[in-house]
Scaffold this active site. Structure first.
Site, PDB file in Angstrom:
ATOM      1  CG  ASP A  56      -4.856  -0.797   0.947  1.00 55.58           C
ATOM      2  OD1 ASP A  56      -4.982  -1.697   1.791  1.00 55.58           O
ATOM      3  OD2 ASP A  56      -4.643  -1.030  -0.254  1.00 55.58           O
TER       4      ASP A  56
ATOM      5  CB  SER B  55      -0.946  -0.025   1.201  1.00 53.43           C
ATOM      6  OG  SER B  55      -2.025   0.761   0.908  1.00 53.43           O
ATOM      7  CB  SER B  56       3.591   2.403  -2.149  1.00 56.26           C
ATOM      8  OG  SER B  56       2.996   1.972  -3.351  1.00 56.26           O
TER       9      SER B  56
HETATM   10  C1  GLA Z   1      -5.690  -3.867  -2.505  1.00 53.38           C
HETATM   11  C2  GLA Z   1      -6.773  -2.827  -2.362  1.00 53.38           C
HETATM   12  C3  GLA Z   1      -7.551  -3.022  -1.067  1.00 53.38           C
HETATM   13  C4  GLA Z   1      -8.001  -4.464  -0.894  1.00 53.38           C
HETATM   14  C5  GLA Z   1      -6.845  -5.411  -1.138  1.00 53.38           C
HETATM   15  C6  GLA Z   1      -7.273  -6.857  -1.105  1.00 53.38           C
HETATM   16  O1  GLA Z   1      -4.703  -3.659  -1.536  1.00 53.38           O
HETATM   17  O2  GLA Z   1      -6.204  -1.539  -2.354  1.00 53.38           O
HETATM   18  O3  GLA Z   1      -8.644  -2.137  -1.050  1.00 53.38           O
HETATM   19  O4  GLA Z   1      -9.083  -4.746  -1.719  1.00 53.38           O
HETATM   20  O5  GLA Z   1      -6.232  -5.168  -2.388  1.00 53.38           O
HETATM   21  O6  GLA Z   1      -7.644  -7.214   0.174  1.00 53.38           O
END
Ligand code: GLA
Length: 370
Positions: free
Chosen positions: A168, A122-123
């Site tokens: 995220d 999640s950058s």
């Molecule tokens: C990505 C998306 C999240 C989530 C994940 C899977 O990280 O940004 O919103 O859906 O995939 O859990």
């Protein structure tokens, strides 16, 4: 990463605000967030840092060290338009603050991040939340941390055009490294559950990069919506495991997709119980089941990630391991006996590297983690 000059050297005056936000690793609850379900992420040490100072000529000028060599880009406030480039994240946040009526007359910003791109950590949410915090501080806008997460989500979902859920941005805005953020993505109610003292987390990147603005993630999301409609609910969150027969009667692959989401949701609740009671064996088994479900039912794993999970599982000090994040590449998270993560990391990286062309990198918990 190219070294970037100081804010003052770049813009000729000191920064007025300095903010940051972490990346996240999701412990369990994958592809549940856009189905209204539960997730359980925690913050990682890697962070995105934003320095900023206002300007009065309506221009937003941004320099980042993370794309190319100190890439510089700018736009005029009020003229935000999607370009399909990293500047869209900045434009998305500016659009959100303008919609709140914030008095924006431009700013300079310097962005630096240690959160790896494309590793499933999640950058993008860490960048968006750090930016939103900078604008909140600079413009004195009264928005709380959930509001910051909403602004970050809208920027990515509506402006950048990646159909992601709320996990995220909520993690980047509200999670810390000592607790797991147990979040109900439908209501955004959350609770911080202390991480276990008897185990530690190991995160290893397969170095197969993913991109959630691309087709596969979008396809899964659409399949979940079709499955929910066929089951007569607004979101798969509203289906429980007792509906097994009805799920099994859906046409393939909707049956498998729905089964993953419904069982994964139940696994988050079980994982919270396991965390509360300090039952690491149970938590580990839930990690393993989650991985199998993502691999076989949701079909978001890749052979490289499966190989990392298998070699982690082969280590005696590992309680469980799974793909973390959206999938189609990215990282694994393993739950490891405390004090053993570095040794496990070495074994996993070595085993992976025996296949030509594969080179894993340890991101959390190992000897070379930053
Ligand atoms: C990505 C998306 C999240 C989530 C994940 C899977 O990280 O940004 O919103 O859906 O995939 O859990």
């Amino acid at each position: 990463m190219a070294r970037l000059q100081s804010f003052e050297a770049l813009f000729g005056r000191p920064a007025a605000v300095v903010t940051d936000a972490p990346g996240r690793v999701n412990l369990i609850g994958e592809h549940t967030d856009y189905n209204g379900g539960y997730v359980l992420p925690t913050a990682i040490p890697q962070r995105t840092r934003v320095e900023a100072a206002p300007r009065s000529d309506g221009v937003v000028a941004v320099v980042t060290a993370n794309v190319g060599r100190g890439t510089r880009a700018s736009f005029r406030v009020g003229e935000e338009a999607r370009r399909g480039a990293w500047l869209d994240y900045v434009q998305g946040i500016v659009t959100g603050f303008r919609a709140l009526g914030a008095p924006l007359s431009g700013f300079d910003a310097r962005i630096e991040s240690t959160v790896p791109l494309g590793s499933g950590l999640s950058s993008s949410a860490s960048l968006l939340v750090a930016l939103a915090r900078a604008l909140r501080a600079m413009l004195a806008v009264p928005v709380d941390d959930v509001g910051i997460a909403r602004l970050a989500h809208a920027a990515e979902h509506d402006f950048v055009g990646a159909p992601v859920g709320m996990m995220d941005p909520m993690a980047a805005s509200l999670a810390d490294e000592r607790t797991a953020l147990f979040l109900d993505t439908r209501t955004l109610a959350f609770e911080r559950i202390p991480l276990p003292t008897e185990a530690e987390l190991l995160v290893v990147d397969s170095r197969v990069a993913h991109n959630h603005a691309s087709g596969d993630y979008r396809t899964r999301r659409a399949e979940c919506e079709r499955a929910a409609a066929a089951l007569g609910v607004s979101a798969l969150r509203d289906v429980d495991a007792a509906a097994e027969r009805r799920i099994g009667a859906l046409p393939a692959p909707l049956d498998r997709r729905a089964r993953h989401v419904v069982t994964e949701n139940a696994r988050v609740l079980a994982a919270v119980e396991a965390l509360r009671s300090g039952d690491m064996d149970r938590l580990g088994r839930l990690f393993d089941e989650s991985h199998r479900s993502m691999r076989d039912d949701f079909e978001v794993s890749v052979p490289e990630v499966d190989a990392l999970v298998a070699s982690a599982r082969a280590q005696p000090d590992v309680y469980g391991a799974r793909l973390t994040g959206g999938g189609f590449g990215g990282s694994i998270v393993a739950l490891v006996k405390r004090g053993r993560a570095a040794a496990v990391a070495r074994a996993v990286v070595d085993a992976y590297g025996r296949t030509p062309g594969r080179r894993a990198r340890v991101l959390v918990g190992g000897p070379s983690a930053s």
